[in-house]
Write a protein that holds these residues in place. Sequence first.
Motif, mmCIF file in Angstrom:
data_model
loop_
_atom_site.group_PDB
_atom_site.id
_atom_site.type_symbol
_atom_site.label_atom_id
_atom_site.label_comp_id
_atom_site.label_asym_id
_atom_site.label_seq_id
_atom_site.Cartn_x
_atom_site.Cartn_y
_atom_site.Cartn_z
ATOM 1 N N ARG A 25 50.985 41.414 27.353
ATOM 2 C CA ARG A 25 49.528 41.591 27.218
ATOM 3 C C ARG A 25 48.815 40.894 28.386
ATOM 4 N NH1 ARG A 25 45.580 44.786 25.904
ATOM 5 N NH2 ARG A 25 43.785 43.777 25.013
ATOM 6 N N LEU A 26 49.504 39.890 28.950
ATOM 7 C CA LEU A 26 48.965 39.169 30.104
ATOM 8 C C LEU A 26 49.926 39.360 31.267
ATOM 9 C CD1 LEU A 26 48.207 35.741 28.386
ATOM 10 C CD2 LEU A 26 46.543 37.527 28.885
ATOM 11 N N PHE A 27 49.388 39.413 32.465
ATOM 12 C CA PHE A 27 50.274 39.326 33.628
ATOM 13 C C PHE A 27 49.654 38.424 34.680
ATOM 14 C CE2 PHE A 27 47.976 43.411 34.444
ATOM 15 C CZ PHE A 27 47.469 43.191 35.713
ATOM 16 N N LEU A 40 46.902 33.286 42.881
ATOM 17 C CA LEU A 40 47.491 33.711 41.607
ATOM 18 C C LEU A 40 46.518 33.484 40.475
ATOM 19 C CD1 LEU A 40 50.964 31.917 41.755
ATOM 20 C CD2 LEU A 40 50.580 34.354 42.002
ATOM 21 N N ARG A 41 46.539 34.392 39.501
ATOM 22 C CA ARG A 41 45.770 34.151 38.269
ATOM 23 C C ARG A 41 46.296 35.066 37.173
ATOM 24 N NH1 ARG A 41 44.656 36.966 42.524
ATOM 25 N NH2 ARG A 41 42.770 35.961 43.203
ATOM 26 N N THR A 42 46.006 34.628 35.922
ATOM 27 C CA THR A 42 46.385 35.407 34.741
ATOM 28 C C THR A 42 45.274 36.402 34.433
ATOM 29 O OG1 THR A 42 47.360 33.381 33.887
ATOM 30 C CG2 THR A 42 47.077 35.185 32.312
ATOM 31 N N VAL A 43 45.636 37.634 34.105
ATOM 32 C CA VAL A 43 44.632 38.595 33.618
ATOM 33 C C VAL A 43 45.183 39.331 32.399
ATOM 34 C CG1 VAL A 43 43.468 38.952 35.850
ATOM 35 C CG2 VAL A 43 45.367 40.431 35.211
ATOM 36 N N VAL A 44 44.274 39.929 31.649
ATOM 37 C CA VAL A 44 44.659 40.732 30.482
ATOM 38 C C VAL A 44 44.936 42.163 30.945
ATOM 39 C CG1 VAL A 44 43.933 41.607 28.236
ATOM 40 C CG2 VAL A 44 43.222 39.319 28.967
ATOM 41 N N PHE A 45 46.078 42.667 30.546
ATOM 42 C CA PHE A 45 46.511 44.025 30.889
ATOM 43 C C PHE A 45 45.781 44.990 29.941
ATOM 44 C CE2 PHE A 45 50.594 46.830 30.584
ATOM 45 C CZ PHE A 45 50.063 47.746 31.477
ATOM 46 N N ARG A 46 44.977 45.909 30.496
ATOM 47 C CA ARG A 46 44.089 46.732 29.655
ATOM 48 C C ARG A 46 44.555 48.173 29.462
ATOM 49 N NH1 ARG A 46 40.496 43.391 27.009
ATOM 50 N NH2 ARG A 46 39.956 41.705 28.442
ATOM 51 N N HIS A 47 45.047 48.791 30.520
ATOM 52 C CA HIS A 47 45.441 50.205 30.400
ATOM 53 C C HIS A 47 46.673 50.461 31.255
ATOM 54 C CE1 HIS A 47 41.543 51.073 28.567
ATOM 55 N NE2 HIS A 47 41.028 50.321 29.525
ATOM 56 N N PHE A 56 43.212 46.291 34.918
ATOM 57 C CA PHE A 56 42.644 45.101 34.262
ATOM 58 C C PHE A 56 41.149 45.063 34.552
ATOM 59 C CE2 PHE A 56 41.768 42.160 37.779
ATOM 60 C CZ PHE A 56 42.564 42.659 38.801
ATOM 61 N N TYR A 57 40.444 44.263 33.756
ATOM 62 C CA TYR A 57 38.992 44.133 33.928
ATOM 63 C C TYR A 57 38.673 42.782 34.565
ATOM 64 C CZ TYR A 57 38.761 47.711 30.186
ATOM 65 O OH TYR A 57 38.913 48.826 29.411
ATOM 66 N N THR A 58 37.578 42.754 35.287
ATOM 67 C CA THR A 58 37.160 41.479 35.873
ATOM 68 C C THR A 58 35.670 41.509 36.182
ATOM 69 O OG1 THR A 58 37.766 39.803 37.508
ATOM 70 C CG2 THR A 58 37.692 42.086 38.294
ATOM 71 N N ASP A 59 35.193 40.423 36.752
ATOM 72 C CA ASP A 59 33.810 40.335 37.222
ATOM 73 C C ASP A 59 33.808 40.778 38.682
ATOM 74 O OD1 ASP A 59 31.414 39.174 38.491
ATOM 75 O OD2 ASP A 59 31.109 38.153 36.573
ATOM 76 N N ALA A 60 32.920 41.692 39.001
ATOM 77 C CA ALA A 60 32.894 42.267 40.350
ATOM 78 C C ALA A 60 32.645 41.218 41.430
ATOM 79 C CB ALA A 60 31.818 43.346 40.422
ATOM 80 N N ARG A 61 32.078 40.059 41.013
ATOM 81 C CA ARG A 61 31.761 39.021 42.009
ATOM 82 C C ARG A 61 32.915 38.045 42.220
ATOM 83 N NH1 ARG A 61 26.802 36.912 38.585
ATOM 84 N NH2 ARG A 61 28.479 37.184 37.054
ATOM 85 N N SER A 62 34.031 38.258 41.495
ATOM 86 C CA SER A 62 35.102 37.256 41.538
ATOM 87 C C SER A 62 35.858 37.301 42.873
ATOM 88 C CB SER A 62 36.061 37.441 40.363
ATOM 89 O OG SER A 62 36.722 38.668 40.457
ATOM 90 N N GLN A 63 36.516 36.187 43.139
ATOM 91 C CA GLN A 63 37.263 36.036 44.390
ATOM 92 C C GLN A 63 38.335 37.121 44.530
ATOM 93 O OE1 GLN A 63 36.276 33.872 46.606
ATOM 94 N NE2 GLN A 63 37.859 34.571 48.030
ATOM 95 N N LYS A 64 38.980 37.454 43.419
ATOM 96 C CA LYS A 64 40.082 38.427 43.491
ATOM 97 C C LYS A 64 39.590 39.784 43.974
ATOM 98 C CE LYS A 64 40.627 37.946 38.898
ATOM 99 N NZ LYS A 64 39.279 37.370 38.701
ATOM 100 N N VAL A 65 38.357 40.144 43.584
ATOM 101 C CA VAL A 65 37.814 41.442 44.011
ATOM 102 C C VAL A 65 37.581 41.413 45.524
ATOM 103 C CG1 VAL A 65 35.881 43.054 43.789
ATOM 104 C CG2 VAL A 65 36.824 41.936 41.750
#
Length: 181
Positions: A25-27, A40-47, A56-65
């Motif tokens: 459920r997480l990767f 590196l970071r943990t995210v929730v696997f969505r589809h 996965f979902y995130t905030d568009a302003r985040s560093q990963k984006v």
Amino acid sequence: MTSTFWDETLTEIKKGITKRGHPFRLFTLASISALGTPSLRTVVFRHFNDNLNLVFYTDARSQKVKEIEKNADVSLLFYHPENLLQITVKGKASVITDSEVLDRYWGNIPDGNKKDYTTQTAPGTPMNNPDALEYLNENHHFCAIQIEPLSIEYLKLKRPNHIRVLFSKTKDSWESQFLAP
Ligand SMILES: Cc1cc2nc3c(=O)[nH]c(=O)nc-3n(C[C@H](O)[C@H](O)[C@H](O)COP(=O)(O)O)c2cc1C
């Protein structure tokens, strides 16, 4: 001979979406910063879509984006501690821009969880008091990222032999190769 491992790989990845409490459920998502250093970071696997794209979902302003927009190369790590199964995925990440898809994803998020994408200040902004976090009323910064896998590696620790298989995407299909563990 590798087909059973391919089937198991896809079945286990799917369980990350469908089976409550499954460790997939997480990767862990690895991307590359502008300086060339790993993040590196943990995210929730969505589809997990029919074309094997992972979302996965995130905030568009985040560093990963920001990192993904500069360099689409990412790695994903899944680990199942009971099965001693590790799946690593390497692929290309991109921001989903199809508004129909985004509306569907956003519409299915429970209202309470929508808050995660509506903070007034961007993720990672320094703050003095975590309880002073404020939220936007109307707007949000929801963003969905898809990863197109280019290789998937299966590793199962077991006796008498550990099993390691590399699946690589070709033009129309997937090739497989056992590797020394
Ligand atoms: C259990 C868990 C689940 C998480 N799920 C997500 C997620 O689905 N999306 C996300 O953007 N961040 C998620 N996070 C937070 C990220 O790990 C990360 O700290 C945050 O997104 C900032 O990452 P960045 O600065 O590299 O963009 C999760 C953290 C934990 C501990």
